[in-house]
Design an enzyme around this catalytic site. Structure first.
Site, PDB file in Angstrom:
ATOM      1  N   CYS A 298       0.858  -1.183   0.000  1.00  0.00           N
ATOM      2  CA  CYS A 298       0.000   0.000   0.000  1.00  0.00           C
ATOM      3  C   CYS A 298       0.888   1.225   0.000  1.00  0.00           C
ATOM      4  O   CYS A 298       2.060   1.161   0.354  1.00  0.00           O
ATOM      5  CB  CYS A 298      -0.904   0.043   1.232  1.00  0.00           C
ATOM      6  SG  CYS A 298      -1.987  -1.388   1.441  1.00  0.00           S
TER       7      CYS A 298
ATOM      8  N   TYR B 126       0.786  -2.815   5.387  1.00  0.00           N
ATOM      9  CA  TYR B 126       1.541  -4.038   5.642  1.00  0.00           C
ATOM     10  C   TYR B 126       3.006  -3.720   5.938  1.00  0.00           C
ATOM     11  O   TYR B 126       3.588  -2.787   5.375  1.00  0.00           O
ATOM     12  CB  TYR B 126       1.433  -4.969   4.431  1.00  0.00           C
ATOM     13  CG  TYR B 126       0.848  -6.326   4.768  1.00  0.00           C
ATOM     14  CD1 TYR B 126      -0.367  -6.433   5.435  1.00  0.00           C
ATOM     15  CD2 TYR B 126       1.516  -7.497   4.415  1.00  0.00           C
ATOM     16  CE1 TYR B 126      -0.901  -7.664   5.750  1.00  0.00           C
ATOM     17  CE2 TYR B 126       0.982  -8.737   4.722  1.00  0.00           C
ATOM     18  CZ  TYR B 126      -0.225  -8.823   5.391  1.00  0.00           C
ATOM     19  OH  TYR B 126      -0.751 -10.049   5.705  1.00  0.00           O
TER      20      TYR B 126
ATOM     21  N   ASN C   4       5.601   0.252   2.590  1.00  0.00           N
ATOM     22  CA  ASN C   4       5.697  -0.973   3.381  1.00  0.00           C
ATOM     23  C   ASN C   4       7.131  -1.159   3.862  1.00  0.00           C
ATOM     24  O   ASN C   4       7.786  -0.189   4.205  1.00  0.00           O
ATOM     25  CB  ASN C   4       5.199  -2.161   2.542  1.00  0.00           C
ATOM     26  CG  ASN C   4       3.872  -1.868   1.860  1.00  0.00           C
ATOM     27  OD1 ASN C   4       3.824  -1.678   0.649  1.00  0.00           O
ATOM     28  ND2 ASN C   4       2.796  -1.799   2.633  1.00  0.00           N
TER      29      ASN C   4
ATOM     30  N   ARG D  50       7.968   2.657  -4.739  1.00  0.00           N
ATOM     31  CA  ARG D  50       6.739   3.439  -4.584  1.00  0.00           C
ATOM     32  C   ARG D  50       6.942   4.597  -3.619  1.00  0.00           C
ATOM     33  O   ARG D  50       6.403   5.686  -3.817  1.00  0.00           O
ATOM     34  CB  ARG D  50       5.596   2.525  -4.121  1.00  0.00           C
ATOM     35  CG  ARG D  50       5.055   1.632  -5.217  1.00  0.00           C
ATOM     36  CD  ARG D  50       3.897   0.760  -4.755  1.00  0.00           C
ATOM     37  NE  ARG D  50       4.347  -0.344  -3.932  1.00  0.00           N
ATOM     38  CZ  ARG D  50       4.141  -0.464  -2.630  1.00  0.00           C
ATOM     39  NH1 ARG D  50       3.474   0.484  -1.967  1.00  0.00           N
ATOM     40  NH2 ARG D  50       4.585  -1.507  -1.964  1.00  0.00           N
TER      41      ARG D  50
END
Length: 317
Positions: free
Chosen positions: A2, A82, A172, A225
């Protein structure tokens, strides 16, 4: 998998949002959790009551509410992401809260990031199996308040940490400080066009616009990310108002969202972006869209007034 991002407008509004990237089947619904709502602490089975009401996205399973993100009436928002391979929970104790309930506990009891820092000193976070994954899911948390203050909560082998998050981004694993250090590898990334250079007698010219972004990573790992989200939120023009902020937020996440098929988990299932949601923390208003529907839906906490302290399911996204 995420990604979470914060963004502020020139009018002083704070926005907070996330992608829900997951390989497990979930059925996310919007819930109103009113002030004084009582729920059970799954560590010691004691009854707890919320100080503040909030609106959030989650799922009800086996009579229990599992929250993914939310914002309370005081303008305090948070999300669980997570944290595989790094989360190491405390042993169960009388003052323990199950990791999958810690988001609920924060939203029900914190009015600001400063209050979160005080709250985490008095509780332990315990690993308890949840019915979604069948495991004590490894989690860490990002929180933000109306002032724009942002923090990350992690429980690792080093213990429990509440860290200020000046970037306002989280993904994460690995630990948050590692991600912040890793940004230094991408200092050359720039929105400006690269100039021509000479290598000896050979003149090299850029192919077109966007040459300054060449150093940015393009994959879907957590570090990649984190870098892309940090670069994009740092370089988009500051939105004038809430309308521009919503547009900017979703455009940022378009560059981080995971299409179905791009990532396959070890269980041979797709890990992809189930939904993207943003919250105007000042108005407690949600903006959301799902993988199969790009139309942005919206709802806000203050549209609902329930006299009884009962959980209210507003329906699926």
């Amino acid at each position: 998998m995420c990604t979470a991002v914060t963004l502020q407008t020139r009018q002083g509004e704070t926005f907070f949002g996330r992608t829900m990237d997951f390989s497990y089947d979930i059925d996310p619904h919007l819930f109103i959790v009113p002030k004084n709502y009582e729920w059970t602490n799954r560590v010691n089975m004691a009854a707890l009551a919320n100080t503040y009401g909030f609106i959030g996205i989650g799922q009800e399973l086996e009579g229990e509410l599992f929250l993914f993100d939310g914002v309370n009436e005081m303008g305090f928002a948070a999300a669980a992401l997570y944290f595989a391979g790094y989360a190491k929970y405390d042993d169960c104790s009388e003052n323990g809260i199950a990791a999958y309930d810690f988001l609920h506990y924060m939203l029900g009891n914190c009015a600001s990031v400063e209050e979160l820092k005080a709250l985490t000193k008095s509780v332990s976070i315990a690993g308890v199996k949840d019915p979604v994954t069948g495991t004590a899911a490894p989690l860490h948390w990002i929180a933000v308040d109306r002032s724009g203050a942002c923090a990350v909560v992690e429980v690792t082998e080093e213990g429990k940490s509440v860290m200020d998050n000046p970037m306002g981004v989280m993904t994460n694993s690995p630990e948050f400080p590692w991600h912040m250090t890793n940004l230094r590898n991408y200092m050359d990334a720039s929105p400006w066009q690269t100039e021509k250079v000479n290598w000896g007698q050979v003149e090299l010219t850029p192919f077109g616009q966007g040459g300054g972004s060449m150093p940015l990573p393009g994959g879907f790992t957590s570090p990649e990310r984190f870098v892309r989200a940090s670069y994009l939120k740092s370089h988009v023009p500051m939105p004038e108002d809430g309308g521009e902020a919503v547009t900017s937020c979703f455009h940022i996440m378009e560059n981080i969202s995971i299409p179905k098929g791009a990532v396959i988990a070890a269980r041979n299932v797709y890990d992809y972006t189930k939904y993207t949601a943003f919250i105007n923390i000042n108005t407690c208003e949600y903006f959301f869209r799902t993988y199969d529907d790009f139309q942005i839906g919206t709802t806000r906490f203050y549209e609902y007034d329930f006299p009884a302290p009962r959980l209210v399911d507003l329906g699926g996204l």
